[in-house]
Design an enzyme around this catalytic site. Structure first.
Site, PDB file in Angstrom:
ATOM      1  N   GLU A 110       0.698  -1.176   0.215  1.00  0.00           N
ATOM      2  CA  GLU A 110      -0.003  -0.185   0.077  1.00  0.00           C
ATOM      3  C   GLU A 110       0.943   1.246  -0.118  1.00  0.00           C
ATOM      4  O   GLU A 110       1.896   1.973   1.052  1.00  0.00           O
ATOM      5  CB  GLU A 110      -0.844  -0.002   0.991  1.00  0.00           C
ATOM      6  CG  GLU A 110      -1.494   1.057   1.241  1.00  0.00           C
ATOM      7  CD  GLU A 110      -2.445   1.054   2.954  1.00  0.00           C
ATOM      8  OE1 GLU A 110      -2.246   0.011   3.666  1.00  0.00           O
ATOM      9  OE2 GLU A 110      -2.990   2.108   3.257  1.00  0.00           O
TER      10      GLU A 110
ATOM     11  N   ASP B  86      -1.340  -2.608   5.071  1.00  0.00           N
ATOM     12  CA  ASP B  86      -0.675  -1.532   7.124  1.00  0.00           C
ATOM     13  C   ASP B  86      -1.887  -1.673   8.426  1.00  0.00           C
ATOM     14  O   ASP B  86      -2.592  -1.690   7.758  1.00  0.00           O
ATOM     15  CB  ASP B  86      -0.819   0.363   6.938  1.00  0.00           C
ATOM     16  CG  ASP B  86       0.095   0.678   6.318  1.00  0.00           C
ATOM     17  OD1 ASP B  86       1.432  -0.139   5.634  1.00  0.00           O
ATOM     18  OD2 ASP B  86      -0.091   1.834   5.416  1.00  0.00           O
TER      19      ASP B  86
ATOM     20  N   ASP C  82      -3.874  -0.461   9.620  1.00  0.00           N
ATOM     21  CA  ASP C  82      -5.214   0.750  10.598  1.00  0.00           C
ATOM     22  C   ASP C  82      -5.879   0.700   9.903  1.00  0.00           C
ATOM     23  O   ASP C  82      -5.757  -0.106   9.133  1.00  0.00           O
ATOM     24  CB  ASP C  82      -4.251   1.953   9.971  1.00  0.00           C
ATOM     25  CG  ASP C  82      -3.648   2.996   8.855  1.00  0.00           C
ATOM     26  OD1 ASP C  82      -4.354   1.787   7.826  1.00  0.00           O
ATOM     27  OD2 ASP C  82      -3.278   3.212   8.904  1.00  0.00           O
TER      28      ASP C  82
ATOM     29  N   ASP D 227      -7.466   2.709   7.341  1.00  0.00           N
ATOM     30  CA  ASP D 227      -7.135   2.391   6.095  1.00  0.00           C
ATOM     31  C   ASP D 227      -6.650   0.893   4.994  1.00  0.00           C
ATOM     32  O   ASP D 227      -7.307   0.263   4.649  1.00  0.00           O
ATOM     33  CB  ASP D 227      -6.447   3.598   5.140  1.00  0.00           C
ATOM     34  CG  ASP D 227      -7.077   4.545   5.514  1.00  0.00           C
ATOM     35  OD1 ASP D 227      -8.092   4.709   5.268  1.00  0.00           O
ATOM     36  OD2 ASP D 227      -6.425   6.054   5.001  1.00  0.00           O
TER      37      ASP D 227
END
Ligand code: TTJ
Length: 634
Positions: free
Chosen positions: A423, A496, A498, A500
Site C-alpha cells: 500500500e 498497513d 490501520d 485504511d
C-alpha cells in the site's frame, strides 16, 4: 343374461377397444415415452395419480403402495371406489370401461373431478394394455368387487367376492416383460415421488413397503413449506419461509418460498401434484410477481431509485415451490413438462403479488435486505460485463501489458514466484529494495485505491489499480478466469495495520472472492504479518519486533519499561528495506497467513455493507463491527 348383455353390445365400441389396445402394445413409447425403466415407472405414476385425484377431490386420505415379491405393484386407496355400475352408453361396468377405453373423454367418462393429474394422464387402459396381468378390487356399497385382465383384455367379469367395510380401490399389476426391457421397480424412485406427493397433499397418508417388510409412512402437515425446507437444506436463509395461497376461477395457487445467500434461483413447480420440470405459465406468473412486488414496494419506501435492475436481480437466491391446481391443464414441449394454459399466468401473478406486496409493506428490514441484494446483483452484472470486455481487449498475460508499476521477479518457476501487494509508494520503495528480487515481485497500490465506503462494483473494476493487479496476476477474472495463466504461486497482501489498511484488505479479499475465487480456494492468497512494534534497548543495540498488542503487554510485564524505546509502526513505509526483509519478507523467518474461503466470505459480507446505498445501516455497522474489521487482521 350376462351372455346376452355381452352379445348385444359386441359392436363397434368393443371392436374399437380391442384395436386401441393393440395400438398401445405396438407403439408403447407413444404413450409412456419409452419402454425402459423410465416408462416402467410411468405405469406406477399413472395409477398413483388416480388415487391422488380422489384425495384432491376430498374423498381419500390414505394411499398404500406395495412392491410385491412376484414383481407386481399394488396401489390401494380409501376413496369412493371406482363405480362398478353399468355405464349408461357402453353398457359395460364403468370399471371395465375405465380400464379398457383409451382416453375415456373426461376421466371416468365424465367430469367427475374438478382437477386431475394432467401430465401422466395417459389413461388406465394404457397401464392395463402394457401389463402381463392387472387385478382391480373395488369396495363400494358394502361389497368387494374384483376383475382381472391379461394384456389389457378382461379375463373375468366384474365379480362380487364378498362383503366390504368402507370403500376404496386397489389396482395390482405386473408389467409385461414382452414390452419392457427391465420390469424391476426401483424402490428409491418410487419413494421420492410418493414423499413429494405427501408434501403436496398435506394430510394424506402415503405408505410404501416391500411385501413382508414394514412400511415407510409419509404424512406431512407442513405441506409445501416442508418441501421447501428440503430444498433449502444446508443453505443460509436470509428470509423466513413465506407461504401464500389463493384461488381464482377454479385455479388454486399455493406457493412457499424464501431467499438464501446465493446467486441463482431455484423453483420447483407442480400442476395438479405433477411436477412440471420445464416450468410454464404458473412459474412465469410467480417470478414476475416476486420481482414486481419488490420493485414497487422498494420504490415506495425509497430504498430503490431508478436503478437499472432486471427481474433476475430481484430473484437472486430465491428458492420456491409453486403448486397450482388447474382444471383441464394444457402442456407443452416434447416431454409435456411445461404448463401452457395462458390464463394461469395472470392468476398466479395476481395472487402472489398481492400477498407478497402486503407482506413487504409491513416488513422494512426484509424489504431493505432484498432490495439491497438486488442492487448488488445488478452492479455485479454490470461489472462482469465490463470486465469481460476489458479482459478481452486490454489485460493479457503478455509482459507488454504488465503494469508499469510492477517490479517483477526473475524466476520462471510459478510456485516460487510471489506477488507482494503493498500500500502506497513509500512502502513500495522499501519493499522493492528489501525483497529477494529473484522470487518476489512488488506491486504498489496508490495510497487509497478507493474510498471503500463509496465504492461500487463498477468503480472497483474501472479502478486503475485493480486493473493493474488483475493484469499482474494474469488469470483474468469472472467467467474468464483461467488458473493455468496464474503468474505467481503466492499473492501476498501487505497492507498497513490501520483502518485504511483494513479497508483495502477487505476490498482486495472481496475482489478475489468475487472475481478470482479459485485463487483463494486453491490457497494462493496470503496476508503478510508485519510487526506492530519495534523495541529498542537504549544501552546495547538490541532490536526486538513484536507482532501484537498481547505480545507487547507480555513483554512489558516481564521486562518493565525502563530504558526502552517503543515504536508503534503505523505503516510499512516506516520500516527500512532491511527491517522489512527481516520482519516480513524473508521466507525463512516470516509469518504468513493463508486466506481461507471463510475469511474471504466474511470480507465480502463486510464489503457489501460498507459500500451499501444507505448511510445509516452502514454507520451502525462500522460502529458495531469496527472489531470485526480489525479481526480480518487474523
Ligand atoms: C369416480 O367418481 C365417482 C366416485 O369414484 C370416483 C373414482 O373413480 N374414484 C377413485 C378412483 N378413487 N380411487 C381411484 C383409483 C385408485 C387407485 C389406487 C387406482 C385407480 C386406477 C383408481
Amino acid at each position: 343374461m350376462e351372455k346376452q348383455l355381452r352379445q348385444s353390445n359386441y359392436g363397434a365400441e368393443e371392436i374399437k377397444v380391442l384395436e386401441d389396445l393393440e395400438g398401445v402394445r405396438k407403439r408403447p413409447a407413444m404413450y409412456i415415452g419409452s419402454t425402459d425403466r423410465g416408462g416402467l415407472h410411468h405405469l406406477v405414476w399413472e395409477i398413483v395419480d388416480n388415487a391422488i385425484d380422489e384425495a384432491m377431490a376430498g374423498y381419500c386420505d390414505y394411499i398404500r403402495v406395495v412392491l410385491h415379491e412376484d414383481g407386481s405393484v399394488s396401489v390401494e386407496d380409501n376413496g369412493r371406489g371406482i363405480p362398478v355400475e353399468e355405464h349408461p352408453k357402453v353398457h359395460r361396468p364403468t370399471l371395465e370401461v375405465v380400464l379398457t377405453k383409451l382416453h375415456a373423454g373426461g376421466k371416468f367418462g365424465g367430469r367427475a373431478y374438478k382437477v386431475s393429474g394432467g401430465l401422466h394422464g395417459v389413461g388406465l387402459s394404457v397401464v392395463n394394455a402394457l401389463s402381463e396381468w392387472l387385478e382391480v378390487t373395488v369396495k363400494r356399497d358394502g361389497k368387494v368387487y374384483q376383475q382381472r385382465y391379461e394384456r389389457g383384455k378382461p379375463v373375468s367379469e366384474v365379480t362380487p367376492i364378498g362383503d366390504a367395510e368402507g370403500t376404496g380401490t386397489t389396482v395390482r399389476f405386473r408389467p409385461d416383460k414382452l414390452i419392457f426391457s427391465d420390469i424391476r421397480f426401483d424402490y428409491e424412485t418410487i419413494r421420492e415421488r410418493l414423499k413429494e406427493l405427501a408434501y403436496l397433499n398435506s394430510g394424506v397418508t402415503i405408505e410404501l413397503l416391500k411385501e413382508g417388510e414394514l412400511p415407510e409412512v409419509f404424512r406431512f402437515e407442513s405441506g409445501l413449506a416442508g418441501l421447501l425446507e428440503e430444498l433449502v437444506d444446508g443453505d443460509t436463509k436470509v428470509t423466513e419461509i413465506l407461504r401464500f395461497e389463493g384461488e381464482q376461477n377454479d385455479v388454486h395457487v399455493l406457493v412457499a418460498f424464501s431467499f438464501v445467500d446465493d446467486f441463482d434461483e431455484e423453483i420447483i413447480s407442480f400442476v395438479n401434484s405433477v411436477r412440471t420440470p420445464d416450468g410454464g405459465t404458473h412459474v412465469q406468473g410467480f417470478r414476475s410477481a416476486i420481482s414486481k412486488a419488490l420493485a414497487e414496494v422498494g420504490k415506495r419506501k425509497a430504498m430503490l431509485k431508478d436503478n437499472n435492475l432486471t427481474g433476475d436481480d430481484f430473484r437472486q437466491g430465491l428458492r420456491a415451490v409453486v403448486s397450482v391446481k388447474v382444471p383441464d391443464p394444457e402442456f407443452e414441449g416434447q416431454t409435456k413438462g411445461k404448463l401452457g394454459s395462458k390464463h394461469v399466468r395472470g392468476i398466479v401473478e395476481d395472487i402472489v403479488f398481492k400477498s407478497f406486496e402486503s407482506y413487504l409493506e409491513t416488513q422494512n428490514d426484509v424489504t431493505r435486505l432484498l432490495v439491497q441484494r438486488a442492487i448488488t446483483s445488478s452492479e455485479m452484472r454490470e461489472a462482469f460485463k465490463r470486465t469481460k470486455e476489458l479482459m478481452k481487449n486490454k489485460l493479457r498475460v503478455e509482459a507488454a501489458v504488465l503494469p508499469g508499476k510492477l517490479a517483477d521477479c526473475s524466476t520462471k518457476d510459478i510456485d516460487k514466484r510471489e506477488l507482494l501487494i503493498v500500500e502506497g509508494e513509500s512502502a513500495g520503495g522499501s519493499a522493492k529494495q528489501g525483497r529477494d528480487r529473484s522470487i518476489q515481485a512488488v506491486l504498489p497500490l496508490r495510497g487509497k485505491i478507493l474510498n471503500v465506503e463509496k465504492a461500487n462494483w463498477k468503480k472497483v473494476l474501472d479502478n486503475q489499480e485493480i486493473q493493474a493487479l488483475a493484469a499482474a496476476i494474469g488469470t483474468g477474472v469472472g467467467e474468464n478466469f483461467d488458473l493455468s495463466r496464474l503468474r505467481y504461486g503466492k499473492i501476498i497482501i501487505m497492507t498497513d495495520a490501520d483502518v485504511d489498511g483494513a479497508h483495502i484488505r477487505t476490498l482486495l479479499l472481496t475482489f478475489f472472492f468475487r472475481m478470482m475465487r479459485p485463487l483463494i480456494e486453491e490457497g494462493h492468497v496470503y496476508i503478510a504479518q508485519p510487526p506492530l512494534y519495534k523495541i529498542e534497548k537504549k544501552r546495547g543495540k538490541d532490536l526486538l519486533y513484536l507482532y501484537s498488542d498481547d505480545e507487547l503487554q507480555q513483554y512489558l510485564k516481564l521486562n518493565g519499561e525502563e530504558g526502552l524505546t517503543i515504536q508503534r509502526y503505523k505503516g510499512l513505509g516506516e520500516m527500512n528495506a532491511e527491517q522489512l526483509w527481516e520482519t516480513t519478507l524473508n521466507p525463512e523467518t516470516r509469518n504468513l497467513y493463508r486466506v481461507t474461503v471463510e475469511d474471504a466470505k466474511r470480507a465480502d459480507e463486510l464489503f457489501s455493507i460498507l459500500m451499501g446505498e444507505k448511510v445509516e445501516p452502514r454507520k451502525d455497522f462500522i460502529f458495531t463491527n469496527a472489531k470485526a474489521v480489525k479481526n480480518l487482521d487474523v
